[in-house]
Design an enzyme around this catalytic site. Structure first.
Site, PDB file in Angstrom:
ATOM      1  N   GLN A 135      -7.991  -0.323   3.013  1.00  0.00           N
ATOM      2  CA  GLN A 135      -8.910  -0.814   4.046  1.00  0.00           C
ATOM      3  C   GLN A 135     -10.302  -1.099   3.483  1.00  0.00           C
ATOM      4  OE1 GLN A 135      -8.072  -1.466   7.232  1.00  0.00           O
ATOM      5  NE2 GLN A 135      -6.082  -0.488   7.344  1.00  0.00           N
TER       6      GLN A 135
ATOM      7  N   GLY B 144       0.810  -1.212   0.000  1.00  0.00           N
ATOM      8  CA  GLY B 144       0.000   0.000   0.000  1.00  0.00           C
ATOM      9  C   GLY B 144       0.845   1.263   0.000  1.00  0.00           C
ATOM     10  N   THR B 145       1.906   1.261   0.776  1.00  0.00           N
ATOM     11  CA  THR B 145       2.757   2.456   0.865  1.00  0.00           C
ATOM     12  C   THR B 145       3.333   2.807  -0.497  1.00  0.00           C
ATOM     13  OG1 THR B 145       3.265   1.990   3.173  1.00  0.00           O
ATOM     14  CG2 THR B 145       4.827   3.402   1.991  1.00  0.00           C
TER      15      THR B 145
ATOM     16  N   SER C 276      -3.517  -3.492  -0.855  1.00  0.00           N
ATOM     17  CA  SER C 276      -2.370  -4.178  -0.261  1.00  0.00           C
ATOM     18  C   SER C 276      -2.766  -5.595   0.157  1.00  0.00           C
ATOM     19  CB  SER C 276      -1.935  -3.372   0.976  1.00  0.00           C
ATOM     20  OG  SER C 276      -0.939  -4.046   1.684  1.00  0.00           O
ATOM     21  N   GLY C 277      -1.818  -6.529   0.079  1.00  0.00           N
ATOM     22  CA  GLY C 277      -2.125  -7.935   0.380  1.00  0.00           C
ATOM     23  C   GLY C 277      -2.392  -8.228   1.841  1.00  0.00           C
TER      24      GLY C 277
ATOM     25  N   CYS D 226       0.856   2.390  12.557  1.00  0.00           N
ATOM     26  CA  CYS D 226       2.008   3.251  12.247  1.00  0.00           C
ATOM     27  C   CYS D 226       2.258   4.256  13.359  1.00  0.00           C
ATOM     28  CB  CYS D 226       1.770   4.054  10.976  1.00  0.00           C
ATOM     29  SG  CYS D 226       1.258   3.074   9.628  1.00  0.00           S
TER      30      CYS D 226
HETATM   31  N1  PLP Z   1      -3.110   2.873   3.418  1.00  0.00           N
HETATM   32  C1  PLP Z   1      -3.876   2.505   4.456  1.00  0.00           C
HETATM   33  C2  PLP Z   1      -5.256   3.059   4.584  1.00  0.00           C
HETATM   34  C3  PLP Z   1      -3.389   1.598   5.408  1.00  0.00           C
HETATM   35  O1  PLP Z   1      -4.136   1.237   6.436  1.00  0.00           O
HETATM   36  C4  PLP Z   1      -2.073   1.100   5.240  1.00  0.00           C
HETATM   37  C5  PLP Z   1      -1.472   0.190   6.245  1.00  0.00           C
HETATM   38  O2  PLP Z   1      -1.523   0.415   7.412  1.00  0.00           O
HETATM   39  C6  PLP Z   1      -1.318   1.511   4.138  1.00  0.00           C
HETATM   40  C7  PLP Z   1      -1.875   2.405   3.249  1.00  0.00           C
HETATM   41  C8  PLP Z   1       0.058   0.997   3.897  1.00  0.00           C
HETATM   42  O3  PLP Z   1       0.011  -0.299   3.368  1.00  0.00           O
HETATM   43  P1  PLP Z   1       1.286  -1.276   3.454  1.00  0.00           P
HETATM   44  O4  PLP Z   1       1.382  -1.686   4.890  1.00  0.00           O
HETATM   45  O5  PLP Z   1       0.940  -2.398   2.544  1.00  0.00           O
HETATM   46  O6  PLP Z   1       2.453  -0.498   2.996  1.00  0.00           O
END
Ligand code: PLP
Length: 389
Positions: free
Chosen positions: A181, A75-76, A201-202, A325
């Site tokens: 989410q 996701g990031t 994201s997986g 986070c």
């Molecule tokens: N976006 C949202 C809304 C998330 O909740 C998260 C993870 O906490 C992310 C992005 C980041 O995803 P990833 O952990 O796969 O990098």
């Protein structure tokens, strides 16, 4: 109930365990089929087939074209790529995002200021929702891109993405949504042409960590964030994470096929909310039908959220205070502050995210232990004692 052995895991918004079906699907791609998809021999061809079949399976679940999906490391990275890639491909120099975005969007927005982009932020109301007025107030700057997440990771509130898309498109901007989410919690149908770009994201849906994807609508100009051998049609270089990609496809299939079963999670969630409402000075956020089914976000006055999470942990309950986070920061979450929740109250936040494996017995135990913890923590709070004892 087995909280003594394994604990009760209610932090599914932070991450989820890999589902058995996903794990089984991934296994062959660690040792038996190990080729590099760019190689032209049989091992390479088998790996390439796995990548492209996975892409097709995900496209079918989300109703888009396979060539609109680009695999990333999660996701990031998808969020970084969307904000950077769409902005840099545009001639416009303004960017707009909601105040409640995940840090992977907010910090990318901030980084874009170094490339001479002007950034602005859309307010949310006390229910954590964007209104048409708050969007209209900011969109007149004709932004290259508007980023509004589909579901918030702290409150679970679903944003009115159709309304946002309509307004954003009227103003000739692109609409990007972080659906990390949302997938598996609400229907995401990309054929409705609401989104120009969308990330997922997986590991939030029973898939592995370190894999995700970005959907980019056909014809949308975007530039890469990572340069190299030109994999993923030049948008995301780097040898593909084959087990991850196969796992992501299996997880997306399970998450979207089992969407109907989510009703049982809603019922369990509502039961837990009713039980916890008996705790004095507790404030629940989000309206039942406008949040993702398993999530409860509650704040308790005269309580420090991290003390509460530690107490629950000692009793075999794994929850979190706001997002994973922000777990190591003593500052209240930017999301709660954006909703206008007073600073002290926002420090007493607890996020519980359940899934279909949780039971009524577990829910009762969580409510009981939360009540006990809030009482004990308040008794140690001098201000609380001075006012109420
Ligand atoms: N976006 C949202 C809304 C998330 O909740 C998260 C993870 O906490 C992310 C992005 C980041 O995803 P990833 O952990 O796969 O990098």
């Amino acid at each position: 109930m087995n909280q003594n052995k394994k604990g009760i895991y209610v932090d599914n918004s932070a991450t989820t365990p890999v589902l058995e079906e996903v794990w089984q699907a991934m296994l062959p791609y660690f040792k038996a089929i190990y080729g590099n998809p760019s190689s032209i021999h049989l091992q390479g061809a088998c790996a390439r087939k796995a990548v492209e079949e996975s892409r097709e399976r995900i496209a079918q679940c989300l109703n888009c074209h396979p060539d609109e999906l680009f695999f990333t490391s999660g996701g990031t990275e998808s969020n970084n790529l969307a904000v950077y890639g769409l902005a840099m491909a545009s001639t416009h120099k303004n960017l707009l995002a909601s105040r409640i975005e995940h840090p992977s969007v907010l910090n990318t927005m901030k980084a874009m200021e170094k490339f001479d982009f002007r950034t602005e932020y859309i307010a949310v109301d006390s229910l954590c929702e964007i209104s048409k007025d708050s969007l209209l107030e900011k969109i007149r700057c004709s932004p290259a891109l508007v980023a509004v997440m589909h579901a918030n990771n702290e409150t679970g509130v679903l944003q009115p993405v159709e309304m946002v898309a309509e307004t954003v498109h009227e103003y000739g901007s692109l609409f990007f949504s972080d659906a990390v989410q949302a997938i598996g919690n609400t229907e995401v149908d990309l054929s409705k042409e609401v989104f120009d770009a969308l990330s997922f994201s997986g590991h939030k849906i029973g898939g592995p960590k370190g894999i995700g994807a970005l959907y980019v609508k056909r014809g949308t100009p975007i530039v890469p964030l990572i340069w190299g051998g030109g994999q993923e049609r030049g948008l995301r270089s780097g040898t593909e994470n084959i087990p991850g990609i196969v796992g992501l496809a299996a997880a997306v299939e399970l998450a979207t096929n089992k969407l109907a079963e989510i009703q049982s999670v809603k019922t369990l969630r509502n039961q837990l909310v009713s039980m916890m409402r008996t705790i004095p000075m507790s404030y629940f956020y989000g309206i039942a039908d406008r949040i993702i089914p398993g999530l409860i976000h509650v704040c308790f006055d005269y309580v420090d959220g991290s003390d509460l999470v530690r107490y629950l942990n000692q009793n075999g309950i794994y929850a979190s205070s706001s997002s994973a986070c922000a777990a190591h920061s003593n500052e209240p979450s930017h999301v709660l502050l954006a909703m206008g929740i007073p600073y002290e109250r926002a420090r007493g936040s607890l996020r519980i995210s359940i899934n279909r494996n949780n039971t009524l017995d577990e829910i009762q135990y969580i409510a009981e232990k939360t009540k006990e913890a809030v009482g004990l923590i308040r008794n140690m709070n001098a201000e609380y004692r001075a006012r109420f004892q």
